[in-house]
Design an enzyme around this catalytic site. Structure first.
Site, mmCIF file in Angstrom:
data_model
loop_
_atom_site.group_PDB
_atom_site.id
_atom_site.type_symbol
_atom_site.label_atom_id
_atom_site.label_comp_id
_atom_site.label_asym_id
_atom_site.label_seq_id
_atom_site.Cartn_x
_atom_site.Cartn_y
_atom_site.Cartn_z
ATOM 1 N NE ARG A 51 43.256 -19.203 -10.080
ATOM 2 C CZ ARG A 51 43.318 -18.694 -11.329
ATOM 3 N NH1 ARG A 51 42.579 -19.216 -12.294
ATOM 4 N NH2 ARG A 51 44.104 -17.688 -11.586
ATOM 5 C CG ASP A 175 26.352 -38.182 -7.042
ATOM 6 O OD1 ASP A 175 27.101 -39.100 -6.654
ATOM 7 O OD2 ASP A 175 26.255 -37.098 -6.445
ATOM 8 C CE LYS A 200 30.039 -37.640 1.548
ATOM 9 N NZ LYS A 200 30.345 -36.370 0.916
#
Length: 383
Positions: A51, A175, A200
């Site tokens: 983690r 972004d 993406k």
């Protein structure tokens, strides 16, 4: 050595990239939750718990940092997990200016969580620098932009926004999902944080979900890393490996997909059932000049309006090669219905303001032969 972009997609920065001890060509998947210690307080590997950190994820983060020119990158389990941590940088009462044309999931995040947490979000047309300047308040902390924006392909001047942000002591968050670091480097243009939905173009194969926050300041990078460790949204080792594999072909994919997109956009302009085409690579696009001054390409995302809702639905239902699905940036061409799929949580008033209507379609142009993509769209338009 100063390796070129294509080389760094495959190897990262050899000066800093983590190397496998066994010199594996394909970096291994360290599918482990924890790492052993040889004695109290000492771990030769530098890794303790996945983690917090993992060699496979670290290798990926170093490659993305190299591509974006970042001091540090943190990989998350999704783009939305990355954006959620980005907004954890702010406190109740902080005012954040956001592009009004924004991925619908971010608006949902603001409505469900940001408002509850006391953040003051204001949506502004960030293509209008004066509108951005007029929105700045004493408690404004950041400007958050998408460029090109989703789904209307608006182009925001990153250099101008960065100058404005610096004058007022604000963070500029960009972004960069639609263009990827291959075509655009917001950090080099003055942004402080770059966001990617790694699902993406970075991974590029429609086979995994991932997100990234890239920063140019080491202290901010460390803070984001701590927030990731604390909130627990880190990218898993196998998904990290998938994105690493996808990145190896990022440059060639972006070039070919853009080549296809230019042909498709020009074909769409000639269709009588198409009333508007939004693609930054068209010289008629209002943001064309700004885009060529801050990016090296236009990408492969196209939005367009049809002459009626019936036409839009016919195209969605009749495509065969192009796939009617959410998401974007993969090898397969995907067509999406924003009003239903990506922006259902945006208010009707805002959708009307942005022209996100029942006639709007968004197309992610893939790696198929451009003539085949056009042929499929042509038959889909026919009654």
């Amino acid at each position: 050595m100063n390796e070129k972009f294509e080389t760094r997609c495959i190897h990262g920065d050899p000066a800093v990239s983590l190397q496998d001890r066994y010199r594996a060509i394909s970096f291994p998947i360290y599918q482990t939750a924890s790492f052993s210690h040889i004695r109290t307080g000492h771990n030769d590997s530098g890794f303790d718990y996945t983690r917090e950190s993992n060699p496979t994820r670290r290798h990926l983060e170093e490659i993305v940092s190299s591509l974006e020119g970042a001091a540090g990158t943190t990989a998350f389990s999704s783009g939305m997990a990355a954006i959620s941590v980005c907004f954890e940088l702010f406190s109740p009462g902080d005012h954040i200016i956001c592009s009004e044309d924004l991925y619908g999931g971010v608006i949902r995040l603001h409505n469900l969580i940001g408002i509850k947490n006391g953040l003051l979000i204001e949506y502004v047309d960030t293509t209008d620098l004066q509108a951005v300047a007029d929105a700045i308040r004493p408690n404004t902390k950041a400007i958050y932009v998408e460029t090109p924006s989703n789904p209307m392909m608006h182009i925001t001047d990153l250099r101008a926004c960065a100058k404005l942000a610096q004058e007022h002591g604000l963070l500029l968050i960009a972004d960069n999902t639609f263009l990827s670091p291959y075509f655009q480097n917001p950090l080099a243009l003055g942004a402080d944080i770059v966001i990617h939905s790694g699902s993406k173009f970075l991974s590029g194969h429609n086979d995994t979900i991932a997100g990234f926050l890239c920063t140019k300041e080491p202290e901010l990078a460390a803070r984001i890393c701590l927030l990731s460790k604390t909130t627990g949204g880190a990218l898993a080792p196998f998904d990290s490996w998938l994105v690493t594999r996808g990145l190896k072909t990022l440059a060639v994919r972006m070039e070919r997909q853009q080549e296809n997109a230019v042909k498709v956009a020009e074909w769409l302009l000639e269709q009588p059932q198409v009333t508007q085409v939004f693609y930054p690579g068209l010289k008629t696009h209002p943001g064309y000049e700004i885009n060529i001054n801050q990016a090296t390409g236009f990408g492969s995302m196209i939005s367009f309006h049809t002459d009626s809702e019936d036409t839009a639905l016919r195209v969605l239902h009749k495509v065969k090669l192009v796939i009617f699905a959410e998401s974007l940036g993969g090898t397969e061409s995907l067509i999406t219905y924003p009003i239903v799929q990506t922006h259902p949580d945006v208010s009707q008033e805002m959708k009307e303001h942005l022209n996100i209507t029942k006639t709007l379609l968004r197309l992610s142009v893939g790696l198929e032969n451009a003539d085949d993509i056009i042929s499929d769209l042509k038959q889909a338009f026919e009654k």
